[in-house]
Design a protein around this motif. Sequence first.
Motif, PDB file in Angstrom:
ATOM      1  N   TRP B  32       0.816  -1.233  -0.021  1.00 11.48           N
ATOM      2  CA  TRP B  32      -0.152  -0.036   0.044  1.00 11.48           C
ATOM      3  C   TRP B  32       0.885   1.069   0.056  1.00 11.48           C
ATOM      4  N   ILE B 220       9.292  11.076   7.272  1.00 12.15           N
ATOM      5  CA  ILE B 220       7.985  11.730   7.808  1.00 12.15           C
ATOM      6  C   ILE B 220       8.354  12.868   8.655  1.00 12.15           C
ATOM      7  N   VAL B 224       6.905  16.999   7.879  1.00  8.25           N
ATOM      8  CA  VAL B 224       6.048  17.443   8.821  1.00  8.25           C
ATOM      9  C   VAL B 224       6.730  18.760   9.377  1.00  8.25           C
ATOM     10  N   GLY B 227       6.660  21.337   6.568  1.00  5.12           N
ATOM     11  CA  GLY B 227       5.197  21.994   6.240  1.00  5.12           C
ATOM     12  C   GLY B 227       4.823  22.535   7.702  1.00  5.12           C
ATOM     13  N   GLY B 265      -3.530  19.772   2.622  1.00  7.12           N
ATOM     14  CA  GLY B 265      -3.513  19.037   3.711  1.00  7.12           C
ATOM     15  C   GLY B 265      -3.415  17.425   3.757  1.00  7.12           C
ATOM     16  N   PHE B 266      -4.589  16.964   2.841  1.00  5.55           N
ATOM     17  CA  PHE B 266      -4.765  15.733   2.507  1.00  5.55           C
ATOM     18  C   PHE B 266      -3.553  14.933   1.726  1.00  5.55           C
ATOM     19  N   LEU B 268      -0.513  16.091   1.608  1.00  2.71           N
ATOM     20  CA  LEU B 268       0.741  15.861   2.619  1.00  2.71           C
ATOM     21  C   LEU B 268       0.450  14.845   3.555  1.00  2.71           C
ATOM     22  N   SER B 269      -0.704  14.510   4.089  1.00  2.00           N
ATOM     23  CA  SER B 269      -0.907  13.370   4.915  1.00  2.00           C
ATOM     24  C   SER B 269      -0.922  12.193   4.146  1.00  2.00           C
ATOM     25  N   ALA B 272       2.905  11.237   3.642  1.00  2.00           N
ATOM     26  CA  ALA B 272       3.620  11.010   4.743  1.00  2.00           C
ATOM     27  C   ALA B 272       3.143   9.655   5.151  1.00  2.00           C
ATOM     28  N   SER B 273       1.669   9.078   4.971  1.00  2.00           N
ATOM     29  CA  SER B 273       1.122   7.909   5.298  1.00  2.00           C
ATOM     30  C   SER B 273       1.854   6.984   4.408  1.00  2.00           C
ATOM     31  N   ALA B 276       5.151   6.010   5.850  1.00  2.00           N
ATOM     32  CA  ALA B 276       4.758   5.438   7.309  1.00  2.00           C
ATOM     33  C   ALA B 276       4.367   4.009   7.099  1.00  2.00           C
ATOM     34  N   LEU B 277       3.639   3.815   5.869  1.00  2.00           N
ATOM     35  CA  LEU B 277       3.018   2.361   5.857  1.00  2.00           C
ATOM     36  C   LEU B 277       4.242   1.538   5.324  1.00  2.00           C
ATOM     37  N   ARG B 280       6.621   0.933   8.100  1.00  2.00           N
ATOM     38  CA  ARG B 280       6.307  -0.054   8.984  1.00  2.00           C
ATOM     39  C   ARG B 280       6.257  -1.463   8.655  1.00  2.00           C
TER      40      ARG B 280
END
Lengths: 327, 291, 309, 273
Positions: B32, B220, B224, B227, B265-266, B268-269, B272-273, B276-277, B280
Amino acid sequence: MMTASTGSLADRTLRLLRRPVLRRLAQAFFVAFLLMVFAFLLIRLIPGDPAMILLGDQATEEDVIAYRKLLGIDGSIPSQFGRYVSNMARGDFGVSIRSREPVLSIVQKRLPVSLWLTVTTIFMTVLLALPLGVAAALYRRTWFGHAFQIGASVLVATPVFFSGLVLILLFAVQINLAPIAGYHAGFPANLYYLWLPALTINFVLAPVLARILQSSIVETSSEEFVEAAIIRGTQGWRFYWRYLLRPSLAPTIAALGYFAATVVSYAVIIEIIFNLPGIGMTLVDAVRNRDYPLVQGIVFLSGLLVVGLTFMADLVNGWLDPRAKIR
Amino acid sequence: MTPGTAAVSPVGRLRQVELRRRWRQLNAESRWGLVILAFILMLSVFVPLLSSNDAYEFVDLPLQPPSAALPFGSDHLGRDLLVRVFAAARLDIALAILGVSVPIVIGTFIGTLAGTTRNPIAETVWDGLVNALTAFPEIILVLGIVAMVGADIRGLLIAIWISRWAQYARIARAKSLALRDAEFVQAAQVLGYSQLRILIRHIMPNVFSEALAYALSDFIFIIVIIGGLSFLGLGVTPPTPEWGAMLAEGRLYLRTEPWLILFPGFFLSLTASGVALLARGLERISRGEDD
Amino acid sequence: MLPVIDAANLSLDRRQAVGIVGESGSGKTMLCRALIGTLPRHGAGIVSGTVQFDGQELAGAPERVWRGIRGREIGYIPQSSLAGLNPVLTVETQLVESITAVGSLSRQQARQEAVALLEKVRIPRAQQVLKARSHQLSGGMRQRVMIAAAIAQGPKLLIADEPTTALDVTIQREILSLITQLRQELNMALILVSHDLAVIEEVCDDVMVMYAGASVEAGPVAALSKAPRHPYTRALRVSRVDRAVPGQDLEAIPGDAASVGSWPAGCRFWPRCALADEACRRDSQPALMPIAQQLSACIHAERMAELEQ
Amino acid sequence: MAALTSEAEEKLQHDAITDPLLEGRDISVTFGRGAEALDAVRAANVAVDGGEAVGIVGESGSGKTTLARVLVGLQRPSAGEVRLEGQPIFSAGTEQRMPRSERWKTQMIFQDPYSSLNPRMRVWQAVAEAVQVWKSLPGAEARAQALQLLNAMGISDDQARQFPKSLSGGQRQRVSVARALAPDPKVLIADEPTSSIDQSAQAQLLNLLRRLQSERELAIIFISHDLGLVRYLTTRVYVMQKGDIVEAGKTEDVLERPQHAYTRLLIDSIPGR
C-alpha cells in the motif's frame, strides 16, 4: 545458588542502580549546559550586527551602542559569556525588545498554559492508548488488529497542523462543542479550551503509545513464563494482569515520560492553531519579530523543561524494569 | 509494456522476474505504501506538466469551489489549487529528500567512526556529545537555528541538517559498537584484514542498512517539520506553493471555503502516510513477522 | 498450511519415563505443546490424530477441559529457565499461584507449602529464594524453581522440554538426577525431550526417535541401544564421539537434516540413508511397525545388519 | 584456587614440548579495575606443537574463550606473551598489534555459527575475500579457489551462492572452516564449534577437523566443555576452572587418572557415563 547473599545483594543492586542514575544526571547537566551555550550563541552567530538589523540604516551611533547593551553583546565574547551566566544565576534572562518586559516574567505568565496543555494531553493519551493497545494486542489477528496497524501508521503521519484544522472544522464550526480558539485561565474552565488541542496532539501520541503497548504485550505473550503460567493453571484477571500487562508496562510508562517532553515541542504549532497564549506561541512570535533576548530566554527555559522531563522519564525507565537494572 | 510490442531483452526479462519476486515478498502495508507513493509521484510529475495553468498565475475568480474546470477550486488569489497542490508536492518531496540525505551520510559516517575507535577517552566524550544532541529538544533547536540563519528555505534546510545528523550518528554508533564485537568482525580481524577493509566491507554495509530503515521514518518527521515551519511562516513563504504555507493561507477561510485546507492537507498526510506504511511494512518484514 | 509434525506417535504408562529425541526442527517441542494443549492458537493446530490422557480424549478438547488437566495432571518444565519465570514477580508469588490453583489454602499455608516445595527440589535457604526475582538467581537455581512449580499440584505426568540444554555440564547432571529422584518420590510418569540420546538413555525407560516431524523408531531404551531398527537411530548412536575410537573417523550421517517445509517425498530420511532404494523414494513416510522389541518406521528394518561393516 | 598438585606439575613438566609452534606464556587477563576487577585468566601456560591437537576444557566462565582470544591476538593479555615459532608476537604492556605477517598463521573458528559470517556477503565471497587478501589473486581465480575450498568442506557451488541465512548451523561452521583455511594457517583454534549445531552435523565437523589435522599437518586447539569431544580429537588437554589451569597432560591420562577434583566432576558429568 544465589548470586550473592542477601546483604550484599542489596548492596550490589544499589550500586548498579546508582551508577546509571549518576550518569544520566551528569548527562542532563551536560545537555543543560549545551543548551545554555546554544542560547548564548543564538544572538552572536547571526550574520551581521543584530543591533543594526533591528534598528535599520538610519540608526545613530548612540542608539546602536544602547541596543548592543540591551542585547548583552557589548564587550569581548568571554566577558559577554561571564555576564550572561552570572545574570542567569540571578534569574535575569534579559528583557524583551518589543515589550521591554523581563523575559522571566513573560515566561512565568505564559508557561502555565503550556503546562496545562501538557497535563491534559498526557491524561488523554493514557485514557485512549491503554484500552486501544490492549485490544490491539488481544485481537491482533482479527480485522481490528489490521485496521489498528494501518490506522496508526496513517494517524502518526498526519501533521497536527492539518488534523487540528480539520478538528476545528468538525467540532467548532460544524457542531459547537469547542471554541474555535482562545483561552481562559482557571481549572476546570480551561478544559473547555484545552480538550480539542489535546485531542489533536493525541491523534499522533495515542496511536504511538498504543502501538508500544501492543507490541510489548505481544512480545511478552510469546515468553515462556506466560506458557508456564497457563500450564500452571493461572486464569482470569490475575493471568492478564500479572503475566501479560504488568511485564509489558515498563516501556509504555517510560514512553509516557518522553511524551511529556515532546508535548512541549508540539505546543509550538498547536498553540498557534488554537490561539493559546502559551510558551510556544510566544516563541514563534519572538522568532518572527526577531526579539532575540526573548528567543534566547525561551529556548533555554523551555529546553530546560524538556531536559528535566526526559531525565525523569529516564529514571522511571531504569527503575521500572528489573531486567533493565542488571544491564 | 504490452506483449507483442518490442521484444524484452533477456536482462530486462530477468529484472522483471526479480522485481515480481520482490513484490511478492512484501506484506500488505508495504505494498500500500508503495502504491500511494507511486500515485503521488506520478501526479506531481504530470499535473503541473499537463495543466495549462501556472501555479503562480491568476486563472479565475478567487475562492471558487471545485468544478470541472478547476477540480480543486481556486484559492484566495484566484490561482488553480490543483496545480498548486502538486507543484507543492514536488517542492516538499524534494526538500524532504534533501533534508534526509545530508544527515544520513554525515551522521552514519561520523557514528561508524566513533563506534569503531577503541580510544576510551574519545568514547566517553562522544557518548556525552551525541546523547546530549539527541536529547536536545527538537523543535526548539530547529526554531532557534531558523531564528539565527533566517526564516527561508535555506534556513530550514540548515536547521534540519544540524538537528538530524546526531540521530543517525547515534544509530550508526550503536550498530557499529555491536558489530565491533560480532564474531564475523572478529573473524575478519583474525584473518588479518586491514582496519579500512573491515570498516568498508564488513561494518559499513550493515550499519547503512540500519540507517536507511531509520531514514524512512525520519522522512515523515522532516516533511512534517518543513510543512510545520512553513505553516508558522518561518520556512517556505508565499507565493511559493508549499503544503504548510498553503494551509496557513487557507486557514483564514476555514469556515467558508474549507477545501483550501482540505486538498493540500490531504495530500501532505497521504504522502507521509505512504512513507509510514512502507516503513512499517519493511520493519515488520525485517523482524520476520508475517501478515 | 505447512506440516511441522506429521505421523508422530507416543504412548506411555503410569510411572513410565519416555524420552523424545530428535535434532532441531524435528518437531519434538511442537509435539510437547500438542500434548499439553498450548500449540499457538493461530497458525497451528492438530490436523489429525488423537491425544489421550487417562482414557480421556484431549485433541480438540475445549480450553475448559485443558485447564483441569494442565498443572494438575500434567506438569511442564520449559526449555529456557531464564524465560520461564516472570521477571516482575517474586518466586513466592509464582509458587503460591501454582499451589493455590487447586485447593483452598490460606496465604500462610500456601507459603509453608512453597517452602516445602523448594526444599523438595533441594534448594537451600528457601526463605531467601522465595523473596527473589528470576534475574537474581543462577541458571541452575531457576531451573529448580521451575521444577518446583511444575510439581506443585502433584501431577501424574511431568513433561520436560530440554530442561538442561542451557546449563553448564556439571549443573546438567544435578538437574537430571533431581528429575529422576522426584519421579520416583512422587510416582510420576515423565516425558523428557532432548537432542542427546545419551541423556535419555540415562533417565528413561522408553525412547521415541523423531526425524523431520515423524516418529521413526520407538521402544525400550535397552533395545534401541543394542539393536536399533531404523538407520537414523543407528546413525545417532554411532556418530557419538564417546563411542568413537580416537584416531578414526566418526560414522557421520551424510548430508543435512531435512528442514521444515522442504521434506523430501517418500521416506523423509532417504536422501541420507545407505539402505534407501526405489521403494523408499516412491512410497510415503512409512508408519511405525512392530519389529523385535520395538517399533520402526523403516521398510528395510530387517536389513539393518547390512549397515554394520 | 589452588594451582597444580606437585605430582601434576611434574607431569606437566614431563609432557611439555620443548620447541612449540604456538605458545602462551604466563598469560593473565584481568577485566575491570579495583574492587570490580575480574581475573578471567591467571598465569596460564599453553602450547601446541605442529600437527598436534590439544584441548582446553572447562565450563562457561572458566576463561577458556578469553585464553583463545589472546592466542589469536584479539585480546591483549594483562601479563605474559604469545610466541609463535619461538618469536614473541603479542605481549602485555605494549600497544603493538599482532604483526600482520604472523597473523595468518593462527586462525580461529567461533562458537556461534549464526554471527560468525557477515550477513551481507554471499558464502563464496566470504571465502574468496580471505583468499584474495592473502594470495593476491585476481577475482576470478580467488573465486575458483574459494569454491574449491568450500567443496572440500562439503559445501556445494549452489550453497556457496547463497547468503549465510539460508544455510544450517552445521553448514555455516563448515564455511567458517573454509574461510579460516584460506590463508593456509599453521594453527587452527576452534572455540566450541559444535555447541550449537545438531549431532549429525557435529560428527561431520569433527571428522573434518581430524582430517585437516592429519592431512594438512595443522595444529588444532580445540576448546570445549565436553570431555567426550576432547577425548576423541586431542592428544593433550588443559583443564580450566575459574581462570586457572588446574590440570594438564596427555588426554588419556587425564581422563583415566584425573588428579584434580574438578576434572573428576567434569568426567562424571559426561552424559552416558
